[in-house]
Scaffold this motif. Structure first.
Motif, PDB file in Angstrom:
ATOM      1  N   SER A  31      79.682  31.860  64.370  1.00  0.00           N
ATOM      2  CA  SER A  31      78.487  31.091  64.712  1.00  0.00           C
ATOM      3  C   SER A  31      78.143  30.152  63.566  1.00  0.00           C
ATOM      4  CB  SER A  31      77.295  32.006  65.006  1.00  0.00           C
ATOM      5  OG  SER A  31      76.883  32.670  63.828  1.00  0.00           O
ATOM      6  N   VAL A  32      77.435  29.090  63.914  1.00  0.00           N
ATOM      7  CA  VAL A  32      76.888  28.176  62.913  1.00  0.00           C
ATOM      8  C   VAL A  32      75.430  27.926  63.283  1.00  0.00           C
ATOM      9  CG1 VAL A  32      79.052  27.043  62.293  1.00  0.00           C
ATOM     10  CG2 VAL A  32      77.676  26.111  64.146  1.00  0.00           C
ATOM     11  N   THR A  33      74.593  27.743  62.273  1.00  0.00           N
ATOM     12  CA  THR A  33      73.187  27.423  62.501  1.00  0.00           C
ATOM     13  C   THR A  33      72.884  26.094  61.829  1.00  0.00           C
ATOM     14  OG1 THR A  33      72.576  29.751  62.634  1.00  0.00           O
ATOM     15  CG2 THR A  33      70.804  28.174  62.179  1.00  0.00           C
ATOM     16  N   ARG A  35      70.025  23.281  60.916  1.00  0.00           N
ATOM     17  CA  ARG A  35      68.580  23.243  60.653  1.00  0.00           C
ATOM     18  C   ARG A  35      68.171  21.835  60.228  1.00  0.00           C
ATOM     19  NH1 ARG A  35      67.119  28.709  59.831  1.00  0.00           N
ATOM     20  NH2 ARG A  35      68.904  29.997  59.350  1.00  0.00           N
ATOM     21  N   ARG A  44      65.820  24.571  64.483  1.00  0.00           N
ATOM     22  CA  ARG A  44      67.026  25.333  64.157  1.00  0.00           C
ATOM     23  C   ARG A  44      67.765  25.609  65.459  1.00  0.00           C
ATOM     24  NH1 ARG A  44      62.976  28.483  64.662  1.00  0.00           N
ATOM     25  NH2 ARG A  44      63.081  30.499  65.683  1.00  0.00           N
ATOM     26  N   THR A  46      71.463  27.665  66.851  1.00  0.00           N
ATOM     27  CA  THR A  46      72.649  28.459  66.551  1.00  0.00           C
ATOM     28  C   THR A  46      73.615  28.355  67.719  1.00  0.00           C
ATOM     29  OG1 THR A  46      71.366  29.979  65.183  1.00  0.00           O
ATOM     30  CG2 THR A  46      73.517  30.754  65.947  1.00  0.00           C
ATOM     31  N   TRP A  48      77.212  29.943  69.088  1.00  0.00           N
ATOM     32  CA  TRP A  48      78.209  31.002  68.970  1.00  0.00           C
ATOM     33  C   TRP A  48      79.470  30.550  69.695  1.00  0.00           C
ATOM     34  CZ3 TRP A  48      73.048  31.984  69.653  1.00  0.00           C
ATOM     35  CH2 TRP A  48      72.442  32.854  68.747  1.00  0.00           C
ATOM     36  N   GLY A  60      74.420  28.864  73.061  1.00  0.00           N
ATOM     37  CA  GLY A  60      73.636  28.038  72.153  1.00  0.00           C
ATOM     38  C   GLY A  60      72.166  28.348  72.331  1.00  0.00           C
ATOM     39  N   ARG A  61      71.462  28.505  71.211  1.00  0.00           N
ATOM     40  CA  ARG A  61      70.039  28.870  71.285  1.00  0.00           C
ATOM     41  C   ARG A  61      69.303  28.198  70.127  1.00  0.00           C
ATOM     42  NH1 ARG A  61      67.279  32.690  73.962  1.00  0.00           N
ATOM     43  NH2 ARG A  61      65.502  33.680  73.000  1.00  0.00           N
ATOM     44  N   GLY A  62      68.139  27.615  70.426  1.00  0.00           N
ATOM     45  CA  GLY A  62      67.394  26.932  69.379  1.00  0.00           C
ATOM     46  C   GLY A  62      65.900  26.926  69.628  1.00  0.00           C
ATOM     47  N   GLU A 104      67.744  28.874  75.387  1.00  0.00           N
ATOM     48  CA  GLU A 104      69.200  28.792  75.452  1.00  0.00           C
ATOM     49  C   GLU A 104      69.622  27.497  76.115  1.00  0.00           C
ATOM     50  OE1 GLU A 104      71.668  31.994  76.648  1.00  0.00           O
ATOM     51  OE2 GLU A 104      70.397  33.472  75.674  1.00  0.00           O
ATOM     52  N   LYS A 136      75.793  20.526  62.107  1.00  0.00           N
ATOM     53  CA  LYS A 136      76.586  21.540  61.402  1.00  0.00           C
ATOM     54  C   LYS A 136      78.007  21.538  61.957  1.00  0.00           C
ATOM     55  CE  LYS A 136      76.468  25.155  58.565  1.00  0.00           C
ATOM     56  NZ  LYS A 136      75.846  25.296  57.305  1.00  0.00           N
TER      57      LYS A 136
END
Length: 139
Positions: A31-33, A35, A44, A46, A48, A60-62, A104, A136
């Motif tokens: 995963s990458v986050t 910000r 932010r 993230t 997966w 994907g969730r933010g 999501e 990211k």
């Protein structure tokens, strides 16, 4: 052949016949986050994904905020570039988000090549004009 060798061969044959997947056959998940911040406003996100021959996007969730008496939006894009050729692999948006509400974004198991550069970019906005962009690289 010894009894131990026969037993190991029988176990391997039974596993192959049953379709059971060995641990080495499972793709690793990463995963990458991303910000971003602009004054009091921040976001932010993230993403997966599976690490295999390609990046297999899973989820994907933010969230962003604060939204003061208004709502916001999250605009997600996943890009891939090799040399001078850049492609947009995924484009999704969520609107009507409340302050710091996590949401999501469906990624539909999209695949991203592992060659070149791949990254996620998320633009967070609210109706009052606050905004920031998070980015990211996938690795």
């Amino acid at each position: 052949m010894g009894a131990g060798v026969k037993r190991a061969a029988l176990v391997a044959l039974l596993l192959a016949a049953s379709g059971a997947v060995t641990p080495a056959a499972h793709a690793a998940t990463a995963s990458v986050t991303a910000r971003c911040t602009d004054g009091d406003f921040n976001g932010r996100f993230t993403l997966w994904y599976d690490l295999g021959a390609e990046y297999g996007l899973r989820k994907g969730r933010g969230a962003a905020g604060p939204y003061i008496a208004d709502t916001g939006a999250m605009h997600v894009r996943v890009y891939h570039r090799v040399g001078a050729t850049q492609n947009t692999v995924l484009t999704r948006s969520r609107t009507g988000l409340k302050s710091d509400e996590a949401a999501e974004v469906p990624v539909n198991r999209s695949s991203v090549p592992r060659s070149g550069r791949a990254w996620v970019e998320v633009k967070f906005t609210d109706s009052s004009g606050a905004k920031c962009t998070a980015e990211k690289d996938l690795r």
